[in-house]
Design a protein around this motif. Structure first.
Motif, short mmCIF file in Angstrom:
data_model
loop_
_atom_site.label_atom_id
_atom_site.label_comp_id
_atom_site.label_asym_id
_atom_site.label_seq_id
_atom_site.Cartn_x
_atom_site.Cartn_y
_atom_site.Cartn_z
N THR A 210 -33.26 64.32 -62.76
CA THR A 210 -32.42 65.26 -62.01
C THR A 210 -31.32 65.83 -62.91
N ARG A 215 -29.13 70.47 -65.82
CA ARG A 215 -28.71 71.09 -67.09
C ARG A 215 -29.52 72.35 -67.38
N ILE A 232 -20.69 68.04 -62.25
CA ILE A 232 -21.16 67.34 -63.45
C ILE A 232 -20.06 67.26 -64.50
N GLN A 236 -18.81 63.59 -61.57
CA GLN A 236 -19.08 63.22 -60.17
C GLN A 236 -20.52 63.53 -59.80
N VAL A 238 -23.42 65.36 -57.72
CA VAL A 238 -23.69 66.61 -57.01
C VAL A 238 -24.01 66.22 -55.56
N GLY A 264 -32.67 59.09 -62.77
CA GLY A 264 -31.40 59.63 -62.27
C GLY A 264 -31.47 59.95 -60.78
N ARG A 267 -29.58 58.27 -56.41
CA ARG A 267 -28.30 57.72 -56.82
C ARG A 267 -27.46 57.33 -55.61
N GLN A 271 -30.20 59.54 -50.67
CA GLN A 271 -31.26 60.02 -51.56
C GLN A 271 -32.45 59.05 -51.55
P1 AMP Z 1 -27.71 62.24 -65.95
O1 AMP Z 1 -28.34 63.13 -66.95
O2 AMP Z 1 -28.73 61.50 -65.11
O3 AMP Z 1 -26.68 61.33 -66.54
O4 AMP Z 1 -26.95 63.18 -64.90
C1 AMP Z 1 -25.87 64.01 -65.29
C2 AMP Z 1 -25.07 64.45 -64.07
O5 AMP Z 1 -25.92 65.22 -63.18
C3 AMP Z 1 -24.53 63.34 -63.21
O6 AMP Z 1 -23.32 62.80 -63.71
C4 AMP Z 1 -24.35 64.03 -61.88
O7 AMP Z 1 -23.21 64.87 -61.88
C5 AMP Z 1 -25.57 64.96 -61.83
N1 AMP Z 1 -26.70 64.25 -61.19
C6 AMP Z 1 -27.87 63.86 -61.77
N2 AMP Z 1 -28.66 63.24 -60.88
C7 AMP Z 1 -27.99 63.22 -59.71
C8 AMP Z 1 -28.26 62.70 -58.43
N3 AMP Z 1 -29.40 62.04 -58.16
N4 AMP Z 1 -27.34 62.87 -57.45
C9 AMP Z 1 -26.20 63.52 -57.69
N5 AMP Z 1 -25.85 64.02 -58.88
C10 AMP Z 1 -26.73 63.87 -59.90
#
Ligand code: AMP
Length: 368
Positions: A210, A215, A232, A236, A238, A264, A267, A271
């Motif tokens: 995710t 990104r 992000i 925090q 999303v 990811g 979380r 979800q």
């Molecule tokens: P990651 O690459 O998995 O570390 O995710 C980077 C950022 O994307 C996180 O810090 C969140 O802000 C957002 N994000 C990724 N996956 C989720 C998710 N399942 N729920 C909410 N926000 C997410």
């Protein structure tokens, strides 16, 4: 993926592949029967699309007719009786081409072929769009075959499941539910992305991160990206609704997947519930949560190191990194209990060489 009555089906043979197969069958018919004035007999209901396509491609004189087998329970017997209806043409001395949508055991085609010969046809040819060699029990030769397929239940292009699906322009197969769906879990910097890349190759799974999807959307300045960026950048989460919709869309892009690695996601408990619902609707479920366990200080160091090259703003600032780890413990770590309750949680030591960690994960996955 489509749903007919209570069952789910995934795409199997595309429209253009069907057209190519019918071209091939029709070329043969044109070559072999140009001067025979054949009578094409389609077997209803399933063959209507195939018949239409074949006769459109036949370039010489021909006739077209249809028959149907009506099944009913005899009044005095519980045995199923099949009666052939619609065979009104004079058949003596004629070349007949039976057009079937699918031949599996061959019972219907054997009966029909015998009847046609009894009625004096000089030549009975059989053409079928789909043929299941594994299921076929008869000796009669099938002259023209569109596709040989494994013994699977298919719908579309004239074929139905309990009445539905005949209008579909491509062919679908019944979805099997023996998928492997892994939730790859652990705090930010635990190495989920790295391991997911290796595991997806090894187990032929689709990897959905995710974080990566967000990104990608930020890079391409989509509405989703703009919305996600504000969260992000602060480390925090999303909002659930946004993330869940996005995840569902990513899963739907891969109807033929043997399984997924969710990296990811989930979380939050909302979800996790939504993932369970989504997979249930596809006749499958989460196989396991495999979690990489890594000490916090190691995580901070790893992420700061990664931040030097990753270009990720949320890796560059120690405050944001610590907030992401805090969010993990405050909001995400509860999911360990969620999956533990269902005996689906497997913790793995996430410190060591990449290959060593892959080894540990694989030995857990192989036991599932
Ligand atoms: P990651 O690459 O998995 O570390 O995710 C980077 C950022 O994307 C996180 O810090 C969140 O802000 C957002 N994000 C990724 N996956 C989720 C998710 N399942 N729920 C909410 N926000 C997410």
């Amino acid at each position: 993926m489509i749903k007919l009555h209570d069952l789910q089906f995934v795409p199997f043979i595309a429209e253009d592949e069907i057209a190519t197969a019918i071209d091939r069958v029709s070329d043969q018919l044109n070559k072999e029967l140009s001067d025979k004035k054949p009578l094409f007999i389609g077997v209803l209901n399933g063959a209507f699309m195939f018949v239409s396509e074949v006769v459109k491609r036949f370039n010489y004189d021909c006739e077209v007719s249809f028959v149907k087998f009506s099944s009913y329970e005899g009044t005095k017997t519980t045995h199923e009786v099949k009666e052939l209806i619609g065979l009104n043409e004079k058949l003596t001395g004629r070349t007949v081409v039976v057009l079937e949508d699918i031949i599996d055991t061959g019972n219907t085609i054997a009966l029909l072929s015998e009847t046609l010969k009894d009625k004096g046809c000089s030549d009975v040819k059989i053409a079928t769009l789909f043929f299941k060699p594994e299921a076929y029990t008869k000796e009669i030769n099938i002259d023209y075959i569109g596709f040989e397929i494994p013994n699977k239940f298919i719908v579309g292009y004239g074929l139905d499941y309990d009445g539905l699906g005949r209008n579909l322009t491509q062919v679908y197969q019944l979805k099997s539910n023996n998928m492997t769906n892994l939730v790859l879990f652990g705090p930010p910097g635990a190495g989920k992305g790295t391991q997911a890349e290796v595991l997806k190759q090894k187990y032929d799974l689709v990897h959905i991160s995710t974080g990566d999807v967000f990104r990608y959307n930020i890079k391409n300045a989509t509405d989703l990206g703009t919305l996600a960026k504000s969260y992000i950048d602060k480390g925090q989460l999303v909002p659930d609704e946004v993330t869940i919709n996005m995840l569902n869309a990513e899963v739907d892009k891969n109807p033929n997947a043997k399984g997924f690695i969710f990296d990811g996601f989930p979380r939050t408990e909302a979800q996790a519930d939504s993932l369970s619902e989504l997979l249930t609707s596809k006749g499958t479920e989460v196989s396991a949560m495999v979690a990489l366990e890594v000490d916090d200080e190691v995580l901070v160091q790893r992420l700061l190191e990664r931040g030097k090259t990753s270009g990720r703003a949320d890796d560059a600032d120690e405050g944001v990194i610590r907030n992401r780890i805090k969010v993990y413990y405050d909001e995400t770590a509860i999911l360990k209990n969620y999956y533990q309750k269902h005996d689906k949680y497997f913790g793995v030591d996430g410190v060591g060489a990449i290959e060593e960690i892959t080894e540990r994960l694989s030995s857990t996955i192989d036991k599932l």
